[in-house]
Scaffold this motif. Structure first.
Motif, PDB file in Angstrom:
ATOM      1  N   ARG A 126     -47.496 123.288  16.512  1.00  0.00           N
ATOM      2  CA  ARG A 126     -46.338 122.714  17.207  1.00  0.00           C
ATOM      3  C   ARG A 126     -46.693 121.442  17.955  1.00  0.00           C
ATOM      4  O   ARG A 126     -46.336 121.241  19.130  1.00  0.00           O
ATOM      5  N   LEU A 127     -47.395 120.570  17.246  1.00  0.00           N
ATOM      6  CA  LEU A 127     -47.685 119.242  17.759  1.00  0.00           C
ATOM      7  C   LEU A 127     -46.863 118.228  16.978  1.00  0.00           C
ATOM      8  O   LEU A 127     -46.539 118.432  15.809  1.00  0.00           O
ATOM      9  N   ARG A 128     -46.552 117.110  17.610  1.00  0.00           N
ATOM     10  CA  ARG A 128     -45.786 116.064  16.938  1.00  0.00           C
ATOM     11  C   ARG A 128     -46.757 115.070  16.317  1.00  0.00           C
ATOM     12  O   ARG A 128     -47.648 114.549  16.986  1.00  0.00           O
ATOM     13  N   ALA A 129     -46.586 114.806  15.021  1.00  0.00           N
ATOM     14  CA  ALA A 129     -47.486 113.917  14.280  1.00  0.00           C
ATOM     15  C   ALA A 129     -46.709 112.792  13.627  1.00  0.00           C
ATOM     16  O   ALA A 129     -45.519 112.930  13.309  1.00  0.00           O
ATOM     17  N   ALA A 130     -47.385 111.679  13.421  1.00  0.00           N
ATOM     18  CA  ALA A 130     -46.786 110.519  12.761  1.00  0.00           C
ATOM     19  C   ALA A 130     -47.777 109.957  11.757  1.00  0.00           C
ATOM     20  O   ALA A 130     -48.992 110.113  11.906  1.00  0.00           O
ATOM     21  N   VAL A 131     -47.247 109.295  10.726  1.00  0.00           N
ATOM     22  CA  VAL A 131     -48.078 108.632   9.721  1.00  0.00           C
ATOM     23  C   VAL A 131     -47.618 107.184   9.619  1.00  0.00           C
ATOM     24  O   VAL A 131     -46.433 106.919   9.367  1.00  0.00           O
ATOM     25  N   LEU A 132     -48.541 106.257   9.808  1.00  0.00           N
ATOM     26  CA  LEU A 132     -48.221 104.828   9.777  1.00  0.00           C
ATOM     27  C   LEU A 132     -48.403 104.265   8.373  1.00  0.00           C
ATOM     28  O   LEU A 132     -49.406 104.541   7.705  1.00  0.00           O
ATOM     29  N   PHE A 133     -47.444 103.450   7.949  1.00  0.00           N
ATOM     30  CA  PHE A 133     -47.530 102.707   6.695  1.00  0.00           C
ATOM     31  C   PHE A 133     -47.320 101.231   7.021  1.00  0.00           C
ATOM     32  O   PHE A 133     -46.367 100.873   7.720  1.00  0.00           O
ATOM     33  N   GLY A 134     -48.193 100.380   6.488  1.00  0.00           N
ATOM     34  CA  GLY A 134     -48.155  98.971   6.839  1.00  0.00           C
ATOM     35  C   GLY A 134     -47.146  98.166   6.051  1.00  0.00           C
ATOM     36  O   GLY A 134     -46.489  98.668   5.133  1.00  0.00           O
ATOM     37  N   PRO A 135     -47.006  96.882   6.388  1.00  0.00           N
ATOM     38  CA  PRO A 135     -46.096  95.986   5.673  1.00  0.00           C
ATOM     39  C   PRO A 135     -46.458  95.898   4.187  1.00  0.00           C
ATOM     40  O   PRO A 135     -47.609  96.119   3.793  1.00  0.00           O
ATOM     41  N   GLU A 136     -45.465  95.543   3.389  1.00  0.00           N
ATOM     42  CA  GLU A 136     -45.640  95.527   1.943  1.00  0.00           C
ATOM     43  C   GLU A 136     -46.780  94.618   1.482  1.00  0.00           C
ATOM     44  O   GLU A 136     -47.527  94.962   0.564  1.00  0.00           O
ATOM     45  N   ARG A 137     -46.945  93.481   2.073  1.00  0.00           N
ATOM     46  CA  ARG A 137     -47.899  92.497   1.545  1.00  0.00           C
ATOM     47  C   ARG A 137     -49.317  92.683   2.066  1.00  0.00           C
ATOM     48  O   ARG A 137     -50.280  92.561   1.312  1.00  0.00           O
ATOM     49  N   ALA A 138     -49.467  92.994   3.341  1.00  0.00           N
ATOM     50  CA  ALA A 138     -50.800  92.945   3.939  1.00  0.00           C
ATOM     51  C   ALA A 138     -51.301  94.279   4.448  1.00  0.00           C
ATOM     52  O   ALA A 138     -52.494  94.425   4.717  1.00  0.00           O
ATOM     53  N   GLY A 139     -50.449  95.279   4.597  1.00  0.00           N
ATOM     54  CA  GLY A 139     -50.880  96.544   5.144  1.00  0.00           C
ATOM     55  C   GLY A 139     -51.033  96.484   6.653  1.00  0.00           C
ATOM     56  O   GLY A 139     -50.657  95.499   7.303  1.00  0.00           O
ATOM     57  N   LEU A 140     -51.589  97.540   7.215  1.00  0.00           N
ATOM     58  CA  LEU A 140     -51.737  97.638   8.662  1.00  0.00           C
ATOM     59  C   LEU A 140     -52.814  96.695   9.178  1.00  0.00           C
ATOM     60  O   LEU A 140     -53.824  96.465   8.525  1.00  0.00           O
ATOM     61  N   GLU A 141     -52.595  96.161  10.366  1.00  0.00           N
ATOM     62  CA  GLU A 141     -53.594  95.331  11.025  1.00  0.00           C
ATOM     63  C   GLU A 141     -54.504  96.210  11.878  1.00  0.00           C
ATOM     64  O   GLU A 141     -54.203  97.376  12.157  1.00  0.00           O
ATOM     65  N   ASN A 142     -55.639  95.654  12.299  1.00  0.00           N
ATOM     66  CA  ASN A 142     -56.598  96.421  13.086  1.00  0.00           C
ATOM     67  C   ASN A 142     -55.976  96.996  14.352  1.00  0.00           C
ATOM     68  O   ASN A 142     -56.286  98.114  14.762  1.00  0.00           O
ATOM     69  N   GLU A 143     -55.084  96.241  14.972  1.00  0.00           N
ATOM     70  CA  GLU A 143     -54.442  96.715  16.192  1.00  0.00           C
ATOM     71  C   GLU A 143     -53.550  97.925  15.912  1.00  0.00           C
ATOM     72  O   GLU A 143     -53.408  98.814  16.753  1.00  0.00           O
ATOM     73  N   ASP A 144     -52.946  97.961  14.728  1.00  0.00           N
ATOM     74  CA  ASP A 144     -52.121  99.111  14.351  1.00  0.00           C
ATOM     75  C   ASP A 144     -52.996 100.339  14.127  1.00  0.00           C
ATOM     76  O   ASP A 144     -52.700 101.427  14.613  1.00  0.00           O
ATOM     77  N   VAL A 145     -54.088 100.130  13.371  1.00  0.00           N
ATOM     78  CA  VAL A 145     -54.991 101.234  13.043  1.00  0.00           C
ATOM     79  C   VAL A 145     -55.614 101.814  14.306  1.00  0.00           C
ATOM     80  O   VAL A 145     -55.907 103.018  14.384  1.00  0.00           O
ATOM     81  N   ALA A 146     -55.800 100.991  15.319  1.00  0.00           N
ATOM     82  CA  ALA A 146     -56.407 101.454  16.569  1.00  0.00           C
ATOM     83  C   ALA A 146     -55.556 102.515  17.251  1.00  0.00           C
ATOM     84  O   ALA A 146     -56.064 103.256  18.105  1.00  0.00           O
ATOM     85  N   CYS A 147     -54.286 102.621  16.889  1.00  0.00           N
ATOM     86  CA  CYS A 147     -53.408 103.633  17.482  1.00  0.00           C
ATOM     87  C   CYS A 147     -53.538 104.988  16.789  1.00  0.00           C
ATOM     88  O   CYS A 147     -52.928 105.973  17.236  1.00  0.00           O
ATOM     89  N   ALA A 148     -54.309 105.040  15.708  1.00  0.00           N
ATOM     90  CA  ALA A 148     -54.415 106.265  14.917  1.00  0.00           C
ATOM     91  C   ALA A 148     -55.721 106.992  15.211  1.00  0.00           C
ATOM     92  O   ALA A 148     -56.722 106.379  15.577  1.00  0.00           O
TER      93      ALA A 148
END
Length: 266
Positions: A126-148
């Motif tokens: 019973r934990l809340r989880a999220a999955v990040l998907f990056g922009p179509e052309r370049a994908g996730l940036e390092n700052e985005d990945v740092a949140c995971a």
């Protein structure tokens, strides 16, 4: 953090999934409304119903998304919009991020299948989880990945690892669904009938052999054992159903009647 709103005018916080529900799909800076629509379609196929958008390039809502969602309207209607990744995942206990080429980072790495298993385990607690998907052309940036706290990488053909956004979401949605799906990975579709028993199959083969003997098909005599053996191997190679055997009995009956009409009753 800035309050997010849905298309229907409701505060996004009112629609946040309770802990333990299906993971939240977070599209980070998506570029095309059509892609958001096809992502919603993929999510619905795999039982994922919570969508968040981070700074969509063309704003939100966009009618073009509904045109490509194939009826997954409820997902789009409830989609939440956030200005950045930290605010989009602020209420989550676990955050996964798809990343094709993780570099210079020490963090758990999962395939889509393993990530789905982890998400099911997280869901069970019973934990809340999220999955990040990056922009179509370049994908996730390092700052985005740092949140995971966990990275997800798909083991595809290294010579051509190119997925569009909906395909990437569909792979995870499929693994999420099948992680709890009771359908056996291998089965025989019998359309309501049962697989024939060995006794039923033996009875048919005996009858077929007798009719072939009567028709003269199993001649000359020295070739008969090999021909009968080949017939048996052919029928026993797979799981013949009772309905198939009844059909084959009917075929043999008609062939026998035809032989008798032609004056060869023996």
């Amino acid at each position: 953090m800035p309050e997010a709103w849905t298309r229907g005018g409701k505060p996004a916080a009112d629609l946040s999934p309770p802990p333990g529900e299906s993971p939240i799909i977070v599209l980070v800076r998506p570029q095309l409304a059509e892609n958001i629509g096809t992502v919603a379609r993929a999510m619905a196929n795999g039982g994922l119903f919570h969508l968040r958008l981070v700074a969509p390039r063309d704003g939100w809502p966009q009618d073009r998304a509904w045109r490509t969602s194939s009826g997954a309207d409820a997902i789009l209607e409830a989609a939440q919009v956030f200005p950045d990744v930290p605010s989009a995942v602020a209420d989550c206990q676990r955050v996964f991020a798809t990343c094709p080429r993780p570099r210079h980072i020490v963090v758990p790495l999962r395939t889509a299948r393993a990530a789905a298993e982890d998400l099911r385990e997280v869901n069970g607690r019973r934990l809340r989880a999220a999955v990040l998907f990056g922009p179509e052309r370049a994908g996730l940036e390092n700052e985005d990945v740092a949140c995971a706290d966990t990275l997800v990488r798909y083991p595809l053909n290294p010579q051509h690892m190119s997925l569009n956004l909906a395909q990437a979401v569909m792979i995870l949605a499929y693994e999420w669904w099948t992680a709890a799906e009771p359908t056996p990975p291998r089965q025989l579709q019998t359309h309501g009938t049962q697989v024939a028993t060995k006794g039923e199959l033996e009875g048919f083969l005996d009858r077929l052999t007798a009719e072939l003997d009567a028709s003269g098909f199993l001649e000359p005599a020295h070739k008969r054992p090999g021909m009968v053996r080949n017939l048996r191997h052919w029928f026993e190679r797979g799981e013949v159903t009772a309905q198939e055997l009844r059909t084959l009995h009917g075929v043999v009956t008609e062939l026998s009647r035809g032989r008798m009409r032609r004056g060869r009753p023996d």
